[in-house]
Write a protein that holds these residues in place. Structure first.
Motif, mmCIF file in Angstrom:
data_model
loop_
_atom_site.group_PDB
_atom_site.id
_atom_site.type_symbol
_atom_site.label_atom_id
_atom_site.label_comp_id
_atom_site.label_asym_id
_atom_site.label_seq_id
_atom_site.Cartn_x
_atom_site.Cartn_y
_atom_site.Cartn_z
ATOM 1 N N VAL A 147 81.391 -0.097 102.436
ATOM 2 C CA VAL A 147 80.662 -0.657 101.308
ATOM 3 C C VAL A 147 81.512 -1.677 100.561
ATOM 4 O O VAL A 147 81.001 -2.681 100.046
ATOM 5 C CB VAL A 147 80.151 0.457 100.378
ATOM 6 C CG1 VAL A 147 81.263 1.040 99.515
ATOM 7 C CG2 VAL A 147 79.043 -0.056 99.470
ATOM 8 N N PHE A 148 82.838 -1.469 100.498
ATOM 9 C CA PHE A 148 83.702 -2.454 99.849
ATOM 10 C C PHE A 148 83.671 -3.789 100.607
ATOM 11 O O PHE A 148 83.641 -4.864 99.999
ATOM 12 C CB PHE A 148 85.142 -1.948 99.771
ATOM 13 C CG PHE A 148 85.358 -0.899 98.709
ATOM 14 C CD1 PHE A 148 84.745 -1.004 97.473
ATOM 15 C CD2 PHE A 148 86.187 0.193 98.939
ATOM 16 C CE1 PHE A 148 84.934 -0.034 96.487
ATOM 17 C CE2 PHE A 148 86.386 1.162 97.971
ATOM 18 C CZ PHE A 148 85.752 1.048 96.737
ATOM 19 N N LYS A 149 83.667 -3.718 101.912
ATOM 20 C CA LYS A 149 83.630 -4.959 102.699
ATOM 21 C C LYS A 149 82.271 -5.647 102.584
ATOM 22 O O LYS A 149 82.179 -6.869 102.407
ATOM 23 C CB LYS A 149 83.944 -4.654 104.170
ATOM 24 C CG LYS A 149 85.412 -4.378 104.441
ATOM 25 C CD LYS A 149 85.677 -4.191 105.922
ATOM 26 C CE LYS A 149 87.160 -3.986 106.194
ATOM 27 N NZ LYS A 149 87.956 -5.187 105.878
ATOM 28 N N GLU A 150 81.181 -4.873 102.673
ATOM 29 C CA GLU A 150 79.848 -5.476 102.686
ATOM 30 C C GLU A 150 79.382 -5.929 101.311
ATOM 31 O O GLU A 150 78.667 -6.933 101.197
ATOM 32 C CB GLU A 150 78.848 -4.494 103.288
ATOM 33 C CG GLU A 150 79.095 -4.210 104.762
ATOM 34 C CD GLU A 150 78.085 -3.250 105.378
ATOM 35 O OE1 GLU A 150 78.154 -3.005 106.597
ATOM 36 O OE2 GLU A 150 77.215 -2.740 104.632
ATOM 37 N N GLN A 151 79.754 -5.216 100.272
ATOM 38 C CA GLN A 151 79.241 -5.544 98.936
ATOM 39 C C GLN A 151 80.218 -6.373 98.101
ATOM 40 O O GLN A 151 79.781 -7.149 97.250
ATOM 41 C CB GLN A 151 78.876 -4.262 98.186
ATOM 42 C CG GLN A 151 77.772 -3.451 98.840
ATOM 43 C CD GLN A 151 76.453 -4.212 98.943
ATOM 44 O OE1 GLN A 151 76.140 -5.058 98.103
ATOM 45 N NE2 GLN A 151 75.695 -3.944 100.005
ATOM 46 N N LEU A 152 81.506 -6.234 98.325
ATOM 47 C CA LEU A 152 82.482 -6.994 97.559
ATOM 48 C C LEU A 152 83.134 -8.109 98.368
ATOM 49 O O LEU A 152 83.790 -8.985 97.785
ATOM 50 C CB LEU A 152 83.585 -6.068 97.018
ATOM 51 C CG LEU A 152 83.149 -4.938 96.089
ATOM 52 C CD1 LEU A 152 84.372 -4.152 95.606
ATOM 53 C CD2 LEU A 152 82.375 -5.475 94.896
ATOM 54 N N GLY A 153 82.982 -8.057 99.669
ATOM 55 C CA GLY A 153 83.661 -9.048 100.498
ATOM 56 C C GLY A 153 85.146 -8.783 100.586
ATOM 57 O O GLY A 153 85.953 -9.727 100.612
ATOM 58 N N LEU A 154 85.546 -7.515 100.610
ATOM 59 C CA LEU A 154 86.951 -7.137 100.675
ATOM 60 C C LEU A 154 87.600 -7.772 101.905
ATOM 61 O O LEU A 154 87.094 -7.683 103.016
ATOM 62 C CB LEU A 154 87.068 -5.611 100.747
ATOM 63 C CG LEU A 154 88.473 -5.032 100.670
ATOM 64 C CD1 LEU A 154 89.033 -5.207 99.262
ATOM 65 C CD2 LEU A 154 88.459 -3.560 101.061
ATOM 66 N N LYS A 155 88.746 -8.430 101.675
ATOM 67 C CA LYS A 155 89.439 -9.148 102.755
ATOM 68 C C LYS A 155 90.331 -8.199 103.554
ATOM 69 O O LYS A 155 90.652 -7.093 103.099
ATOM 70 C CB LYS A 155 90.275 -10.271 102.156
ATOM 71 C CG LYS A 155 89.450 -11.315 101.410
ATOM 72 C CD LYS A 155 90.339 -12.348 100.739
ATOM 73 C CE LYS A 155 89.510 -13.352 99.956
ATOM 74 N NZ LYS A 155 90.344 -14.356 99.263
ATOM 75 N N ASP A 156 90.754 -8.691 104.723
ATOM 76 C CA ASP A 156 91.562 -7.852 105.605
ATOM 77 C C ASP A 156 92.920 -7.521 104.998
ATOM 78 O O ASP A 156 93.505 -6.481 105.309
ATOM 79 C CB ASP A 156 91.764 -8.550 106.957
ATOM 80 C CG ASP A 156 90.469 -8.629 107.757
ATOM 81 O OD1 ASP A 156 89.563 -7.808 107.477
ATOM 82 O OD2 ASP A 156 90.357 -9.493 108.641
#
Length: 924
Positions: A60-69
């Motif tokens: 959810v952090f990656k999909e909703q916030l665009g969390l980078k690698d």
């Protein structure tokens, strides 16, 4: 039951502050997305079609916030609340370096993710290699602080509170000066974070030094003062326990304390050696109150008392030592509030010890006066005040609640102490002070802060939550008295007005609790239906504990405050409407935009009465329903409004004995719609009763009362219990007349000294404590019998009342006492006027008592008492119990309904203006 979340809660706030805008989204899993100043989501709520689970954090952090690698969120804590929500809090790291204040929390219900909120930074172009060493940055920090002395220069003192010289932590710090403006993604700086503890002048706080340039970027002042006259920093949270106390034998004891501001209160103390100290070991890991003895230090010097009776004579002195009793009791009441109302174990929710230091010398610590109190990160610190023109010793209940509230904030939202977040930090402390005062001392002025300690001319308190402008604060965002937050926060400008601007958020809580209508400073016309302080407190704490983050603004508070109300009470509820409109009232956001409600609630059903006494009855009914929400009920006695309730029950008080009443109930909603009336319920009150205190001898084996003679009472006592009820035995006694009393003791074998006392409840109020009601006493002796004289005062109430006779071994007894040897007996004396009264003694057990001109029957009676005269001479009647209380009255018309009377003896008084007849009758 699963609560439905709102589809959209957009708010256009046309003002000069940062706002949480509702972002457009095509993601069907998202029902609402609000963004903060830097364009990143601050609150996301998910729709029913979302399949996110509480365990899907990284996804959810990656999909909703665009969390980078190169970024990670690391979990820091997990909590589950009373509503069944699980809250998982995460800290953001960029390439392994912590991003200060960047926390995000996931909120799940039954394993499904329902919302998420926090601070996120889309970091770009930041240098992660410092140009300065930690030592070079530390030197810059010392130059910035300009103190002449630091705690690490006193190794023993530093060790005592668990403090060590800071080595510096490398962190990424967001730009703290652009609150209220758009933050750009690259305004994040690599910085060294130092916990600087200065002792001259006293200060403590987290100081951030730019790792590239050496510039001081931000100072997070962590000492939160009661007001902005002086400022200081945060102390260590380590424990500072007295070794002497720890090694001694301790016994926790309840005690009475004559506090300076709140009367005599019950506190917990500890027996240490031969003295009692202000240490409560029953709450958390302890509550302890020390004496700084007007030094700028934190010693382990205790306040002590030899007999554990902390009286005004001992402590209300020129040194104001009774202020220590307020501090101790205030800390206990603060602990109890958080425990009972919010289920929290001390300020850290882990039972942390609450320590208070009284008589702290702020002047010696480098300040201009002692007119302040503060939480220093581990302990409460109280100045003595300056008296006239300033404050009295600053240990009042609301000051304790305020300062410990700052500690709660540290362990929840951790609101940064500047600008809008700092103003809310201060406001939350005032809010909790009001709630604690409301719960522990409801007769105080809930909506004033510091009214007990105020000694300045022209001021009634330090702050007013109901009318902030009265003490120079704003009640509207951006309105009169508002301090512009577009400034560089320093101690000299109160970190951009945190103590002043707190008035706006204070007023939000007041409006939400009590309700208010009017026009605010920016021209918005509002009308808010209050929901009560208890519900408002639940919403406010959920806002602080679950949703707010370090750099939250008023706009963030509005969004999350509404969400808190939804979590607790459901979307579209009266509480959500009130929360939204209370923010609108203070100039933050739009009014609730739901459809105008004209539908009244359904009528309450099943109204019933139970537990009826001579003065009270308890009403209950089935809850009404409404298209939005029922906000409460109005209770009517006939057509008169008797009271209101937010629940489906109401205890009616102030009724008259043996009287019939009719009650109905109507429901109301937030829009002011009122339902039809419920069914009517008819209630007839019972005969009034008065309960007297207990008094008895614990043993009559060696001595007891054998005979009492008073007026026509001539009772040979055969009872052998420590208390005997002879109230069925009575005598008449006229006002102004004197009567002999004779009491004969009896002993089993050895003759002992006996003391005596006789009491009469002349005003018939149910006690013997009024002046003159101890009518005769005799010192202990072996005399038998003992005699005296009792004169009935002209002020005595007419009618039957309680006569108590006590005999006690070797001492004069009191009216409400249990004693080792002796006996207590109660009788009835019927006090009459000094004029002519025709009174006939009725022999109980006869069915009919009759004279040539008058008859009263049956006697004893079960339901109807017949009163007959040979001629109708217009007699009226009064029925009086053995306590002299009137239970009924009316005109004589053949028979009188006495079915509601309890079993016992009563008097009926008959009069026609010329003649009065008093008769006794028995009710089966």
């Amino acid at each position: 039951m699963k609560r439905k979340l709102p589809k959209i809660m957009a708010a256009a706030i046309v003002l000069t502050f940062s706002f949480s805008a509702a972002a457009q989204t095509t993601d069907k899993r998202v029902s609402q997305k609000n963004v903060s100043e830097n364009g990143q989501p601050s609150l996301i709520t998910f729709s029913d079609v979302s399949t996110y689970k509480g365990t899907d954090s990284q996804k959810v952090f990656k999909e909703q916030l665009g969390l980078k690698d190169n970024q990670t969120f690391r979990k820091v804590k997990t909590e589950t609340d009373k509503q069944g929500y699980t809250h998982e809090k995460f800290q953001l790291y960029e390439q392994g370096i912590k991003v200060e204040f960047a926390n995000y929390t996931l909120h799940s219900e039954n394993g499904k993710l329902v919302s998420m909120n926090g601070e996120y930074y889309n970091i770009e172009n930041v240098k992660l290699t410092p140009a300065l060493s930690a030592q070079e940055a530390f030197s810059r920090a010392l130059n910035h602080t300009h103190a002449s002395e630091y705690l690490w220069e006193k190794p023993q003192d530093a060790k005592e509170i668990g403090y060590e010289k800071p080595v510096g932590e490398l962190v990424l710090l967001p730009d703290m000066e652009e609150q209220g403006e758009k933050r750009t993604a690259d305004k994040v700086r690599l910085a060294y974070k130092f916990d600087i503890y200065a002792t001259k002048p006293l200060s403590r706080g987290d100081l951030y030094i730019d790792a590239q340039t050496g510039k001081a970027l931000f100072y997070n002042a962590a000492i939160k003062h009661l007001n902005d006259n002086v400022h200081a920093r945060k102390f260590s949270s380590s424990e500072n326990t007295s070794k002497a106390i720890a090694s001694s034998k301790k016994t926790i004891v309840e005690a009475n304390a004559a506090t300076r501001y709140s009367g005599t209160q019950t506190i917990q103390t500890t027996l240490s050696g031969s003295s009692y100290i202000l240490l409560d070991g029953t709450r958390g890991t302890g509550i302890q109150t020390y004496n700084s003895a007007r030094t700028a230090s934190y010693p382990t010097t205790n306040f002590t008392d030899t007999d554990n009776n902390w009286t005004a004579a001992e402590y209300n002195n020129t040194n104001k030592d009774n202020g220590a009793l307020d501090a101790h009791w205030g800390a206990e009441m603060t602990y109890d509030y958080w425990s009972a109302v919010h289920g929290r174990n001390s300020y850290d929710n882990a039972g942390a010890k609450i320590k208070s230091y009284v008589h702290y010398n702020l002047i010696a610590a480098g300040y201009s006066s002692n007119n302040n109190a503060f939480w220093n990160g581990s302990v409460m610190t109280y100045g003595d005040g300056s008296g006239t023109g300033g404050f009295d010793i600053l240990t009042s209940l609301d000051v304790a609640g305020h300062e410990i509230g700052h500690a709660v904030c540290t362990y929840t939202a951790n609101l940064a102490y500047q600008k809008e977040s700092g103003a809310m930090n201060e406001a939350f402390s005032d809010i909790w002070a009001a709630c604690i005062e409301y719960r522990a001392a409801p007769t105080k002025s809930t909506w004033l802060v510091g009214e007990d300690i105020e000694r300045r001319t022209g001021h009634v308190a330090l702050r007013s939550m109901s009318n902030p402008k009265a003490e120079g604060q704003p009640d509207t965002y951006g309105g009169i008295n508002w301090i512009n937050v577009s400034c560089t926060p320093t101690s000299s400008n109160d970190y951009c007005g945190v103590h002043t601007n707190s008035g706006v958020f204070n007023h939000w809580f007041y409006v939400l609790s009590v309700g208010k209508s009017g026009t605010n400073d920016i021209g918005s016309v509002y009308n808010v239906a209050g929901i009560g302080i208890d519900k408002a407190a639940k919403i406010a704490f959920r806002l602080e504990d679950v949703y707010l983050t370090s750099n939250s603004t008023f706009a963030n508070a509005r969004t999350s405050g509404i969400q808190s109300a939804i979590d607790l009470y459901g979307a579209g509820s009266a509480e959500v409407i009130a929360t939204t409109n209370a923010f609108y009232a203070i100039g933050v956001g739009a009014a609730y935009s739901g459809t105008t409600d004209t539908t009244p609630p359904s009528a309450p059903a099943g109204l019933a009465a139970s537990g009826t006494t001579g003065t009270t009855t308890n009403l209950t009914w089935t809850a009404s329903t409404d298209n939005v929400a029922v906000t409460g009920y109005d209770i009517y006695q006939g057509t008169t409004l008797k009271g209101s309730s937010t629940t489906t029950s109401y205890n009616v008080t102030g009724l008259t004995a043996l009287t019939t009443y009719s009650f109905t109930v109507k429901a109301k909603d937030a829009a002011g719609n009122v339902s039809a009336a419920s069914n009517a319920v008819s209630v007839t009150t019972t005969a009034a009763t008065v309960s007297y205190c207990a008094s008895q001898g614990n043993s009559t084996a060696d001595e007891r009362i054998s005979k009492v003679v008073f007026g026509t009472i001539n009772n040979t006592s055969t009872g052998t219990t420590g208390y005997e009820n002879y109230t069925a035995v009575s005598t008449n006694a006229a006002r102004g007349s004197a009567y002999a009393i004779t009491i004969t003791p009896t002993w089993a074998s050895t003759t002992y000294n006996e003391g005596y006392a006789v009491f009469i409840d002349y005003n018939q109020d149910g006690d013997f404590s009024d002046s003159g009601e101890t009518v005769w006493t005799k010192a202990a002796s072996k005399t038998t019998p003992v005699t005296g004289t009792i004169t009935i005062p002209a002020t005595a109430s007419l009618g039957a009342t309680r006569l108590r006779v006590s005999m006690k071994y070797n001492a004069i007894p009191t009216a409400c006492e249990g004693f080792s040897y002796g006996q207590v007996e109660d009788y009835t004396v019927n006090i009459t006027a000094s004029g002519t009264v025709e009174a006939e003694q009725i022999v109980l057990g006869l069915d009919t008592i009759e004279t040539a001109s008058f008859a009263l029957y049956p006697n004893p009676v079960e339901s109807e008492l017949n009163v007959l005269f040979s001629e109708d001479n217009g007699y009226s009647y009064k029925i009086i119990n053995t306590l002299g209380q009137q239970l009924g009255s009316g005109q004589v018309a053949g028979s009188i309904d006495v079915s509601k009377l309890s079993t016992g003896i009563y008097l009926i008084e008959l009069t026609n203006g010329e003649k009065k007849i008093v008769k006794k009758f028995a009710k089966k």
